[in-house]
Design a protein around this motif. Sequence first.
Motif, short mmCIF file in Angstrom:
data_model
loop_
_atom_site.label_atom_id
_atom_site.label_comp_id
_atom_site.label_asym_id
_atom_site.label_seq_id
_atom_site.Cartn_x
_atom_site.Cartn_y
_atom_site.Cartn_z
N UNK A 1 0.83 -1.20 0.00
CA UNK A 1 0.00 0.00 0.00
C UNK A 1 0.87 1.25 0.00
N UNK A 2 1.96 1.24 0.80
CA UNK A 2 2.82 2.42 0.88
C UNK A 2 3.60 2.63 -0.42
N UNK B 1 2.04 13.60 4.70
CA UNK B 1 3.50 13.68 4.81
C UNK B 1 4.07 14.60 3.74
N UNK B 2 3.46 14.57 2.55
CA UNK B 2 3.94 15.40 1.46
C UNK B 2 3.88 16.88 1.79
N UNK C 1 1.60 9.14 2.13
CA UNK C 1 0.72 8.77 3.22
C UNK C 1 0.48 9.90 4.19
N UNK C 2 0.00 9.53 5.38
CA UNK C 2 -0.37 10.49 6.42
C UNK C 2 0.44 10.24 7.68
N UNK D 1 8.29 7.25 16.60
CA UNK D 1 7.96 6.11 15.73
C UNK D 1 6.99 6.44 14.62
N UNK D 2 7.07 7.66 14.07
CA UNK D 2 6.19 8.06 12.97
C UNK D 2 6.78 7.53 11.66
N UNK D 3 6.48 6.27 11.34
CA UNK D 3 7.10 5.58 10.21
C UNK D 3 6.78 6.25 8.87
N UNK D 4 5.56 6.68 8.57
CA UNK D 4 5.31 7.33 7.28
C UNK D 4 6.20 8.55 7.03
N UNK D 5 6.44 9.35 8.07
CA UNK D 5 7.31 10.52 7.92
C UNK D 5 8.74 10.08 7.64
#
Length: 313
Positions: A67-68, A87-88, A78-79, A276-280
């Motif tokens: 998905x990512x 994130x963008x 993502x968010x 732990x903000x993995x998408x960022x």
Amino acid sequence: MLSFIAKRLLSGILLLVVVCSGTFFLAFVAIGDPTPGLLGNSATAAQQAALRAKIGYDRPVLTQFWDWISHAATGDFGTSWRSFQPVGDQLALRVPVTLSVVVFATVLAAVIGVAVGIACGLRPGGLLDRGLKLASVVLFALPGFWVSLVLVTWFAIELRWFPAVGYVSPEVSVGEWLSSITLPSVSLALGAIVMVGEQLRNGFLQVNNQDFVRTLRARGLSKRRVTTHVLRNASPSALTVLALMFVGLLGGAIVVEIVFNLPGIGSLTQSASQIGDIPVLLGLTAVTVVFVVLVNFLLDLVLGWVNPKVRER
């Protein structure tokens, strides 16, 4: 030439996919369950379960990965799991700050480093040459944050030539923007200037002693034309070092951003790692690798133009 460009593009895309994929799985292994960091240790099990369902962390890892990466290929990272903002949008605010400092530092390293390298190559053993050797020892022995603090003390606090902290967007004022990134860029560029200068100086001396250079002089070519031929043959190593320094400066910018209080990717990386903000983290990794790939691609094109033998590899 087209085959050469296609190979470099393919290798760059492959590098991007491998690094982003590796970072994704390493982040999941290293961080584990991010909900305690996002909610705090006082959160109940029900609150953690609700957040896991909201961010999709309760799905299989391979499902999350597909998905990512499928969305990232279209520019959608993502968010954020902390702010729930795209994130963008965060990267669009932070990346230009870091990129401004790093690009300016690279330009300083290229212009000053090349000038110093040529001057030392033309007069080896001279005063400037000895100064370059001394600077290489001193600058690489000093911590980067200490150099930044010295620059702030001298040029910002005592002389008041530049602001000590903060960043001004070029959309607000180009002059204030240049003023706000000058000290951080100089702090980053000092070591790179010495490295580029030394590399070009050594390459210049090595090429200058080759047989074809003596042949050019024997044919009566002017000193300027001979120097041009020597510089063209000595430049590939210096260009490679400059490209590597750009990559290194991206990492070194984190410390500089903390000292000068710049809202770049350094503070964003630090905060995202802590909670732990993995998408960022994944978005930061993808953008950084894209810049690395672009710089290496441009380097290959320049080297292929300077030295046609490179295109045969």
